[in-house]
Design a protein around this motif. Structure first.
Motif, PDB file in Angstrom:
ATOM      1  N   PRO A  36      -2.338  -5.607  -3.974  1.00  0.00           N
ATOM      2  CA  PRO A  36      -1.093  -4.843  -4.167  1.00  0.00           C
ATOM      3  C   PRO A  36      -0.177  -4.814  -2.938  1.00  0.00           C
ATOM      4  O   PRO A  36       1.011  -4.551  -3.080  1.00  0.00           O
ATOM      5  CB  PRO A  36      -1.581  -3.432  -4.512  1.00  0.00           C
ATOM      6  N   ILE A  37      -0.696  -5.100  -1.769  1.00  0.00           N
ATOM      7  CA  ILE A  37       0.160  -5.145  -0.571  1.00  0.00           C
ATOM      8  C   ILE A  37       1.260  -6.195  -0.778  1.00  0.00           C
ATOM      9  O   ILE A  37       2.359  -6.082  -0.226  1.00  0.00           O
ATOM     10  CB  ILE A  37      -0.670  -5.449   0.709  1.00  0.00           C
ATOM     11  N   GLY A  38       0.972  -7.192  -1.610  1.00  0.00           N
ATOM     12  CA  GLY A  38       1.963  -8.222  -1.932  1.00  0.00           C
ATOM     13  C   GLY A  38       3.238  -7.647  -2.543  1.00  0.00           C
ATOM     14  O   GLY A  38       4.319  -8.213  -2.417  1.00  0.00           O
ATOM     15  N   GLU A  39       3.107  -6.469  -3.178  1.00  0.00           N
ATOM     16  CA  GLU A  39       4.251  -5.801  -3.800  1.00  0.00           C
ATOM     17  C   GLU A  39       5.325  -5.407  -2.792  1.00  0.00           C
ATOM     18  O   GLU A  39       6.502  -5.345  -3.124  1.00  0.00           O
ATOM     19  CB  GLU A  39       3.785  -4.509  -4.485  1.00  0.00           C
ATOM     20  N   VAL A  40       4.897  -5.073  -1.583  1.00  0.00           N
ATOM     21  CA  VAL A  40       5.862  -4.599  -0.594  1.00  0.00           C
ATOM     22  C   VAL A  40       6.068  -5.605   0.533  1.00  0.00           C
ATOM     23  O   VAL A  40       6.864  -5.365   1.433  1.00  0.00           O
ATOM     24  CB  VAL A  40       5.427  -3.242   0.025  1.00  0.00           C
TER      25      VAL A  40
END
Ligand SMILES: Cc1cc2nc3c(=O)[nH]c(=O)nc-3n(C[C@H](O)[C@H](O)[C@H](O)COP(=O)(O)OP(=O)(O)OC[C@H]3O[C@@H](n4cnc5c(N)ncnc54)[C@H](O)[C@@H]3O)c2cc1C
Lengths: 258, 304
Positions: free
Chosen positions: B278-282
């Protein structure tokens, strides 16, 4: 003194999750399972309390789920639990927190547990409801998100973790339930002798139907991947190529490396 | 449709998150009322009714008392939804209300979807839609998921007097945050170590990159809990909120509580072997790589 620790078995969070055919939860194939991280702190705290009180308390560990959850129960026994209760339920993942809590409280109702430990939440569902619901159903005191736990003479002195590093100091009289937060203690690894010993400890199996009388109050209707925000650059492939690209981007897009 | 917002108040002050609840209620199209257990000066600026119980008599947070006070407001207002922040206050109080009323509860809401509420799950990797089957429901809303509404309006204040029994849990006060070893809030560059770095021995590798970039070492919670770095370096809801020009997340998955602390960063680079983390989201740049291979190579390139 009678202690109960409620644990859940969850998939490794680094897994790739795909919706199951019913679209309500994830497909379980190819997942590696482990004890919910928050529950490891709960088991550890209960075992430490048992050690503190000179092994007098009896420590029961309980888990709801299909047969695989027995592995998590065995780990908890190897960490120091005395006996385990497996509430056999192949459809546990479809039950809402209310139903899960009602099964636990129905089991615990006539057993006279003095202290119940749960994790503050599960890593997979993250509802953070079950612990407090169990306490409310049993009409006992509860406190959530404990990062510090001390017990003496029927009284728990705890620290709840609030936001931004602030802690709330609480006191609870037994019987009580506490939910455990990351960092509460350092969960032990079961040693080989303790793993062997755990094999002889009793595991009682109870069918979920025997305990469930409540319907769901907040069922899930869909399970899906979040919409991916477009825009971010993804670098993949050979190491030196990626390093070179990233350095270029940092020089171009940030003032930091100029 | 009516919503009762449960305001959050700590150490004599109304918390900003209360205004996020207003935005959420507006998006639901609900008529708003609120309950504050606090003091008259802290009554939120909004239209409608604010039920007020004095914290002096109720305790800043005594669960049994707060439960009774909020139930009293629910009794008067008869809302469809009772809305709290998903915070140390909200997740402690919400299930007590749901249990007392035997109604459904949805936690950590990040959005409103067609057939219910959207909540994160699987460490923020996935989403669930949850639909209460009871006519009334308790909802907790993820901090930061809804922008805070602008304070405006003047409510009608209605007092609730409760002399409730305080048995069960006794609140003994607050312990302030520890003294900071570093002030990450001032750093222009932060390079954070997550659990993905594997072991304590690898911290110097990440610290070296931070140094070469002229920044500070940060960390995610498990790294701090394991004692690999000092708590003052923890980024997130229970650590520090940061806003550097450059944030480099090394082996950090991007759980919601971590993101909450760093999403104001100008430029985010994430190094993670999992392309779906989910870090890819930001992240402005997601480097899909083994962090312990990539970071030394990057440090070396920057040293040149
Ligand atoms: C109330 C509450 C408050 C919290 N407050 C905070 C907070 O303030 N700050 C915070 O950080 N967390 C907080 N948490 C914890 C949070 O939910 C997560 O557990 C935590 O952020 C996870 O840390 P992580 O990303 O380092 O570890 P993990 O989630 O375990 O992620 C590790 C990541 O590293 C990657 N990885 C593994 N090996 C490698 C490799 N060799 N190379 C590259 N990548 C690799 C994996 O793919 C994964 O994405 C809080 C939780 C709760 C419930």
């Amino acid at each position: 003194m009678k202690l109960l620790v409620c644990i859940k078995q969850v998939p490794d969070m680094e897994s790739r999750f795909r919706p199951a055919a019913d679209g309500l939860w994830f497909d379980e194939s190819d997942l590696a399972w482990r004890m919910n991280e928050y529950d490891e702190y709960a088991v550890e705290q209960a075992v430490q309390l048992k050690e503190q009180l000179g092994k007098e308390p009896e420590l029961t560990v309980l888990s709801i789920g299909p047969d695989r959850v027995v592995e998590a129960l065995k780990k908890a026994l190897a960490m120091g639990g005395d006996r385990a209760v497996h509430i056999q339920d192949n459809a546990a993942h479809l039950k809402d927190p209310w139903q899960i809590a009602s099964m636990i409280s129905r089991y615990a109702g006539d057993k006279g547990f003095d202290l119940i430990f749960t994790g503050m939440q599960s890593q997979d569902r993250g509802s953070a409801q079950v612990g407090v619901l169990v306490a409310e159903m049993l009409r006992i005191a509860s406190a959530t998100t404990l990062v510090d736990f001390n017990y003496a003479d029927g009284l728990i002195q705890g620290k709840r973790e609030l936001e931004g590093g602030v802690k709330g100091l609480v006191e609870l009289q037994l019987p009580a339930l506490v939910t455990c937060q990351l960092g509460l203690n350092t969960p032990r690894y079961p040693t080989l002798p303790n793993i062997m010993k755990a094999k002889r400890k009793p595991i009682e199996t109870i069918a979920a139907d025997e305990l469930l009388s409540e319907g769901a109050l907040a069922p899930a209707t869909k399970f899906y991947a979040p919409e991916r925000k477009a825009g971010g650059m993804v670098l993949e492939g050979d190491l030196s190529g990626m390093v070179e690209k990233l350095v270029g981007v940092l020089k171009e897009k940030t003032a930091v490396l100029r | 449709m009516k919503a009762l917002l449960v305001c959050e108040y700590r150490e004599g002050q109304l918390l900003e998150t209360t205004y996020e609840l207003m935005t959420f209620a507006d998006q639901l199209g609900a008529e708003k009322a609120a309950i504050l257990i606090g003091d008259e000066e802290s009554v939120p600026q909004m239209d409608g009714t604010v039920y007020l119980a004095e914290a002096a008599g109720c305790g800043e947070y005594n669960p049994a008392v707060h439960k009774q006070v909020v139930l009293a407001a629910i009794e008067k207002e008869k809302p469809d939804y009772i809305i709290l922040s998903h915070s140390s206050y909200g997740w402690d109080l919400a299930p007590r209300l749901a249990a007392a009323l035997k109604i459904g509860q949805v936690t950590e809401i990040v959005g409103i979807v067609e057939d219910g509420f959207e909540a994160g799950c699987c460490n923020a990797k996935m989403r669930r839609a949850v639909t209460p089957s009871t006519s009334q429901a308790v909802l907790t809303v993820q901090a930061g998921a809804f922008a805070a509404a602008t304070p405006q309006g003047a409510p009608a204040v209605e007092r609730i007097d409760i002399s409730a029994d305080t048995q069960g849990v006794v609140f003994k006060g607050y312990e302030p945050a520890e003294k900071k070893e570093v002030d990450l809030a001032r750093a222009e560059v932060i390079v954070s170590a997550g659990r993905g770095i594997g072991k304590k021995d690898n911290i110097p590798v990440i610290a070296e990159l931070a140094k070469v970039m002229g920044g500070e070492l940060g960390a995610s919670r498990p790294v701090v809990d394991a004692g690999w770095v000092d708590h003052s370096r923890q980024v997130g809801t229970t650590g520090q909120t940061v806003a550097p020009k450059l944030y480099v997340a090394c082996g950090v998955s991007g759980a919601i509580q971590h993101l909450a602390g760093m999403k104001k960063s100008d430029f985010v680079v994430a190094i993670n072997k999992d392309k779906d983390a989910p870090i890819g989201e930001v992240a402005d740049v997601l480097v899909v790589a083994d962090v312990m291979q990539f970071v030394p190579a990057l440090t070396e390139a920057l040293q040149k």
